[in-house]
Design a protein around this motif. Structure first.
Motif, PDB file in Angstrom:
ATOM      1  N   SER A  75     -49.164 -59.904 -45.068  1.00  0.00           N
ATOM      2  CA  SER A  75     -48.305 -59.601 -46.225  1.00  0.00           C
ATOM      3  C   SER A  75     -47.712 -58.202 -46.098  1.00  0.00           C
ATOM      4  O   SER A  75     -46.554 -57.972 -46.464  1.00  0.00           O
ATOM      5  CB  SER A  75     -49.099 -59.707 -47.525  1.00  0.00           C
ATOM      6  N   LEU A  76     -48.502 -57.268 -45.590  1.00  0.00           N
ATOM      7  CA  LEU A  76     -47.991 -55.910 -45.375  1.00  0.00           C
ATOM      8  C   LEU A  76     -46.883 -55.919 -44.326  1.00  0.00           C
ATOM      9  O   LEU A  76     -45.874 -55.224 -44.475  1.00  0.00           O
ATOM     10  CB  LEU A  76     -49.109 -54.949 -44.970  1.00  0.00           C
ATOM     11  N   GLN A  77     -47.046 -56.702 -43.271  1.00  0.00           N
ATOM     12  CA  GLN A  77     -46.007 -56.789 -42.242  1.00  0.00           C
ATOM     13  C   GLN A  77     -44.670 -57.176 -42.877  1.00  0.00           C
ATOM     14  O   GLN A  77     -43.626 -56.607 -42.550  1.00  0.00           O
ATOM     15  CB  GLN A  77     -46.377 -57.839 -41.187  1.00  0.00           C
ATOM     16  N   ILE A  78     -44.714 -58.158 -43.768  1.00  0.00           N
ATOM     17  CA  ILE A  78     -43.490 -58.638 -44.406  1.00  0.00           C
ATOM     18  C   ILE A  78     -42.918 -57.568 -45.337  1.00  0.00           C
ATOM     19  O   ILE A  78     -41.723 -57.285 -45.311  1.00  0.00           O
ATOM     20  CB  ILE A  78     -43.749 -59.959 -45.164  1.00  0.00           C
ATOM     21  N   ALA A  79     -43.770 -56.960 -46.155  1.00  0.00           N
ATOM     22  CA  ALA A  79     -43.306 -55.920 -47.081  1.00  0.00           C
ATOM     23  C   ALA A  79     -42.705 -54.738 -46.320  1.00  0.00           C
ATOM     24  O   ALA A  79     -41.691 -54.167 -46.753  1.00  0.00           O
ATOM     25  CB  ALA A  79     -44.454 -55.468 -47.974  1.00  0.00           C
ATOM     26  N   LEU A  80     -43.300 -54.377 -45.187  1.00  0.00           N
ATOM     27  CA  LEU A  80     -42.751 -53.293 -44.364  1.00  0.00           C
ATOM     28  C   LEU A  80     -41.383 -53.688 -43.800  1.00  0.00           C
ATOM     29  O   LEU A  80     -40.451 -52.882 -43.799  1.00  0.00           O
ATOM     30  CB  LEU A  80     -43.711 -52.927 -43.235  1.00  0.00           C
ATOM     31  N   GLU A  82     -39.300 -55.754 -45.069  1.00  0.00           N
ATOM     32  CA  GLU A  82     -38.346 -55.776 -46.188  1.00  0.00           C
ATOM     33  C   GLU A  82     -38.050 -54.370 -46.706  1.00  0.00           C
ATOM     34  O   GLU A  82     -37.144 -54.195 -47.516  1.00  0.00           O
ATOM     35  CB  GLU A  82     -38.914 -56.597 -47.348  1.00  0.00           C
ATOM     36  N   LYS A  83     -38.853 -53.405 -46.283  1.00  0.00           N
ATOM     37  CA  LYS A  83     -38.783 -52.025 -46.786  1.00  0.00           C
ATOM     38  C   LYS A  83     -38.913 -52.008 -48.314  1.00  0.00           C
ATOM     39  O   LYS A  83     -38.212 -51.284 -49.017  1.00  0.00           O
ATOM     40  CB  LYS A  83     -37.515 -51.329 -46.310  1.00  0.00           C
ATOM     41  N   ASN A  84     -39.847 -52.811 -48.791  1.00  0.00           N
ATOM     42  CA  ASN A  84     -40.115 -52.937 -50.220  1.00  0.00           C
ATOM     43  C   ASN A  84     -41.212 -51.938 -50.593  1.00  0.00           C
ATOM     44  O   ASN A  84     -42.405 -52.210 -50.428  1.00  0.00           O
ATOM     45  CB  ASN A  84     -40.542 -54.375 -50.529  1.00  0.00           C
ATOM     46  N   THR A  85     -40.795 -50.786 -51.074  1.00  0.00           N
ATOM     47  CA  THR A  85     -41.726 -49.689 -51.356  1.00  0.00           C
ATOM     48  C   THR A  85     -42.817 -50.102 -52.333  1.00  0.00           C
ATOM     49  O   THR A  85     -44.003 -49.880 -52.081  1.00  0.00           O
ATOM     50  CB  THR A  85     -40.963 -48.458 -51.894  1.00  0.00           C
ATOM     51  N   GLY A  86     -42.435 -50.696 -53.460  1.00  0.00           N
ATOM     52  CA  GLY A  86     -43.418 -51.090 -54.468  1.00  0.00           C
ATOM     53  C   GLY A  86     -44.450 -52.070 -53.935  1.00  0.00           C
ATOM     54  O   GLY A  86     -45.656 -51.901 -54.153  1.00  0.00           O
ATOM     55  N   LYS A  87     -43.974 -53.075 -53.234  1.00  0.00           N
ATOM     56  CA  LYS A  87     -44.882 -54.084 -52.678  1.00  0.00           C
ATOM     57  C   LYS A  87     -45.782 -53.469 -51.609  1.00  0.00           C
ATOM     58  O   LYS A  87     -46.979 -53.751 -51.551  1.00  0.00           O
ATOM     59  CB  LYS A  87     -44.065 -55.238 -52.103  1.00  0.00           C
ATOM     60  N   CYS A  88     -45.209 -52.630 -50.759  1.00  0.00           N
ATOM     61  CA  CYS A  88     -46.007 -51.957 -49.720  1.00  0.00           C
ATOM     62  C   CYS A  88     -47.125 -51.133 -50.344  1.00  0.00           C
ATOM     63  O   CYS A  88     -48.271 -51.196 -49.904  1.00  0.00           O
ATOM     64  CB  CYS A  88     -45.131 -51.059 -48.856  1.00  0.00           C
ATOM     65  N   LEU A  89     -46.781 -50.359 -51.362  1.00  0.00           N
ATOM     66  CA  LEU A  89     -47.787 -49.509 -52.000  1.00  0.00           C
ATOM     67  C   LEU A  89     -48.896 -50.336 -52.641  1.00  0.00           C
ATOM     68  O   LEU A  89     -50.073 -49.991 -52.536  1.00  0.00           O
ATOM     69  CB  LEU A  89     -47.128 -48.584 -53.022  1.00  0.00           C
ATOM     70  N   PHE A 142     -39.791 -45.162 -44.308  1.00  0.00           N
ATOM     71  CA  PHE A 142     -39.157 -45.259 -45.619  1.00  0.00           C
ATOM     72  C   PHE A 142     -40.142 -44.959 -46.755  1.00  0.00           C
ATOM     73  O   PHE A 142     -39.729 -44.604 -47.862  1.00  0.00           O
ATOM     74  CB  PHE A 142     -38.529 -46.648 -45.827  1.00  0.00           C
ATOM     75  N   LEU A 143     -41.434 -45.067 -46.484  1.00  0.00           N
ATOM     76  CA  LEU A 143     -42.461 -44.767 -47.493  1.00  0.00           C
ATOM     77  C   LEU A 143     -42.831 -43.287 -47.507  1.00  0.00           C
ATOM     78  O   LEU A 143     -43.286 -42.770 -48.525  1.00  0.00           O
ATOM     79  CB  LEU A 143     -43.736 -45.570 -47.202  1.00  0.00           C
ATOM     80  N   GLN A 144     -42.664 -42.633 -46.389  1.00  0.00           N
ATOM     81  CA  GLN A 144     -43.175 -41.274 -46.225  1.00  0.00           C
ATOM     82  C   GLN A 144     -42.525 -40.251 -47.158  1.00  0.00           C
ATOM     83  O   GLN A 144     -43.094 -39.202 -47.400  1.00  0.00           O
ATOM     84  CB  GLN A 144     -43.081 -40.858 -44.754  1.00  0.00           C
ATOM     85  N   SER A 145     -41.383 -40.591 -47.725  1.00  0.00           N
ATOM     86  CA  SER A 145     -40.747 -39.683 -48.686  1.00  0.00           C
ATOM     87  C   SER A 145     -41.169 -39.997 -50.127  1.00  0.00           C
ATOM     88  O   SER A 145     -40.809 -39.270 -51.047  1.00  0.00           O
ATOM     89  CB  SER A 145     -39.224 -39.765 -48.561  1.00  0.00           C
TER      90      SER A 145
END
Length: 165
Positions: A75-80, A82-89, A142-145
């Motif tokens: 699931s994390l692979q997919i969220a990454l 998609e660059k979906n910040t909320g889902k990744c977090l 994209f998450l690092q900021s």
């Protein structure tokens, strides 16, 4: 064949232990294949197939009493991707929390005989390396900021430093 021989020799415990080890190896291979299939489907633009495979990877982890951490990887692979910040977090928080809970293989009849020999790595020792990877890996750029991402990293880095003291 060897387990059949053990069974004929009355060494059922040895046969069962060898079968548990073989099962764990096979499950690890299948999980890796599923994760790679998710990547391949994402690269091919097949989002629905990737989601389907990720769901199977999650079900597999639960069905075979694997470490909870494993159920979040696909699931994390997919969220990454998609660059979906909320889902990744959300997924990262769940993964990191799961990482703090050691996998107790002995609770599962599937792995009870190999639990001591196969579970030699303390997941908490892996956490600093995973946090460092998250801070440096380009997939997380994209998450690092994100303030929330940095706070999550800091929270778990603090937890690991508390554990070592």
């Amino acid at each position: 064949l060897q387990t059949t021989i053990y069974m004929h020799q009355g060494k059922a415990e040895r046969a069962a232990k060898d079968l548990e080890s073989a099962l764990l190896i096979a499950l690890n291979k299948v999980q890796i294949l599923l994760y790679k299939m998710v990547d391949a489907e994402l690269a091919a633009g097949e989002q629905q197939a990737a989601l389907y495979i990720a769901d199977k990877a999650d079900q597999m982890a639960k069905m075979f009493d694997l470490w909870e951490y494993n159920s979040f990887v696909a699931s994390l692979q997919i969220a990454l991707a998609e660059k979906n910040t909320g889902k990744c977090l959300q997924i990262l928080r769940s993964m990191l929390e799961a990482m703090l809970v050691p996998w107790d293989m002995a609770k599962s009849p599937l792995f009870q005989r190999i639990s001591e020999s196969a579970n030699s790595t303390d997941p908490k020792q892996m956490l600093p390396a995973i946090l460092q990877e998250m801070e440096r890996d380009e997939n997380y750029a994209f998450l690092q900021s994100s303030n929330e991402f940095r706070l999550l990293i800091a929270e778990y880095r603090e937890l690991t430093s508390d554990k070592r003291s």
